[in-house]
Write a protein that holds these residues in place. Sequence first.
Motif, PDB file in Angstrom:
ATOM      1  N   THR A 122       0.841  -1.188   0.039  1.00  7.93           N
ATOM      2  CA  THR A 122      -0.013   0.092  -0.058  1.00  7.93           C
ATOM      3  C   THR A 122       0.815   1.111  -0.166  1.00  7.93           C
ATOM      4  O   THR A 122       1.905   1.218   0.703  1.00  7.93           O
ATOM      5  N   LYS A 123       0.436   2.290  -0.820  1.00  9.87           N
ATOM      6  CA  LYS A 123       1.169   3.384  -0.797  1.00  9.87           C
ATOM      7  C   LYS A 123       0.808   4.287   0.197  1.00  9.87           C
ATOM      8  O   LYS A 123      -0.391   4.320   0.723  1.00  9.87           O
ATOM      9  N   ALA A 124       1.725   5.185   1.205  1.00  9.59           N
ATOM     10  CA  ALA A 124       1.408   6.054   2.003  1.00  9.59           C
ATOM     11  C   ALA A 124       0.504   7.079   1.826  1.00  9.59           C
ATOM     12  O   ALA A 124       0.337   7.044   0.501  1.00  9.59           O
ATOM     13  N   ASP A 125       0.079   7.769   2.716  1.00  8.90           N
ATOM     14  CA  ASP A 125      -0.885   9.038   2.660  1.00  8.90           C
ATOM     15  C   ASP A 125      -2.266   8.773   2.160  1.00  8.90           C
ATOM     16  O   ASP A 125      -2.810   9.458   1.408  1.00  8.90           O
ATOM     17  N   GLY A 126      -2.657   7.770   2.978  1.00  2.00           N
ATOM     18  CA  GLY A 126      -4.241   7.485   2.563  1.00  2.00           C
ATOM     19  C   GLY A 126      -4.364   5.947   2.693  1.00  2.00           C
ATOM     20  O   GLY A 126      -3.675   5.357   2.848  1.00  2.00           O
ATOM     21  N   ALA A 127      -5.685   5.824   2.683  1.00  2.00           N
ATOM     22  CA  ALA A 127      -6.190   4.285   2.982  1.00  2.00           C
ATOM     23  C   ALA A 127      -7.311   3.814   1.998  1.00  2.00           C
ATOM     24  O   ALA A 127      -8.154   4.719   1.725  1.00  2.00           O
TER      25      ALA A 127
END
Length: 386
Positions: free
Chosen positions: A379-384
């Motif tokens: 998962t890429k950072a800065d959100g979900a």
Amino acid sequence: MNSEATARAWDEALAALDLAEQLETLCRDMPQVGPAIAPPTSASELFRRIDRNADGRIDLEELAGLLEGAGRRADPTRLQELVARITGRVEATDLGPAELAVLLRLDRIADPGQRLQERFRLLDRDGSGHVSPDELRLCLEALGLAVAEESGGMDALIAAVDRDADGRVDAEEFRRLFQDAENRQRRCSNTSMPDRDWWGSLWPEPADTLLQMGLRPGMAMLDVGCGYGLFTIPAARLVESRPVVGLDIDADVLEQGRSLGSGLANCSWVWGDLRQLRQTFTTPFEMVFLHSTLHGIDDKVGLVREVHALLAPGGRFAVVNWLPIPREQTIWLGLPRGPKQEVRMGAEATADLVLGAEPELRLERTVPLPPFHYGLIFTKADGAIA
């Protein structure tokens, strides 16, 4: 006629046109050029062809001749500045094999279709819509490329791709030639596309696999190395109205996928190179899906960085790969399948590679995918994403 020699001759001609394009772009934009690297075999051969006086260096005159032969702009001052930048020597006026290889490693036009049209236009000098033996000879001579005797000469080059036997190459024949050359040059030497029926028997419920790998309705997805669209098509159904894009460098299997998914308005197909994702796409995706491909890519770190750049905040990078077991134990429909054991990557090695390449990615979970695969969701950072 030696068909392998003929293919090599065509590849050299197309590579020379690519190199001329790179030279022109570099002369115009002058980007930073990385350190010299050891040239691959193809670069060494191309160097020998361009080095007309066989002195072991390619000088400004030879570089200008290459540009002019490809119908490109030749600016001696900019050429000299480019050579100086590559070599690191202000007074330099020529390049060696390793320095030429730097140019071959730089990005070409991202869209292969655009490159195809441009190459055909350069060869079709009279604009007739066909490339004749004379036009081909003139172009190769202008590029400093002499057709090797074992390839059978200019007529043999034409005949090798002349499907309607009219003695010349039309746009459709050139498209097939160009796509074959792209496939030979791709850097995925340890991957291949299995038979569609066989692949489908191993993955009878691809939609279930996609759900296990984190795909949800409302997520736009890029399927890298999509092949026949085994996962692309069910993904388009799962995400409803959101776009799903299948990308592959093998034009023949991509066309099969396009045909199979023709009824899906949100599903599109792109003939392109996975090494140039950021140049091919400008819109971010909530998921990038990579199936049974990572092990065969030379620049794995580069690919991870390309994927990361395309992910929306909180987006998922879903990697499916072969278990690191001997190929002799990967028996399906009575035969051993999959890549050689020495190139297979276990889940831990794959996770270390991805996380080391992009610290902003985190490992969300590992997914068992029996009988022969595993999945990793990053998962890429800065959100979900729910």
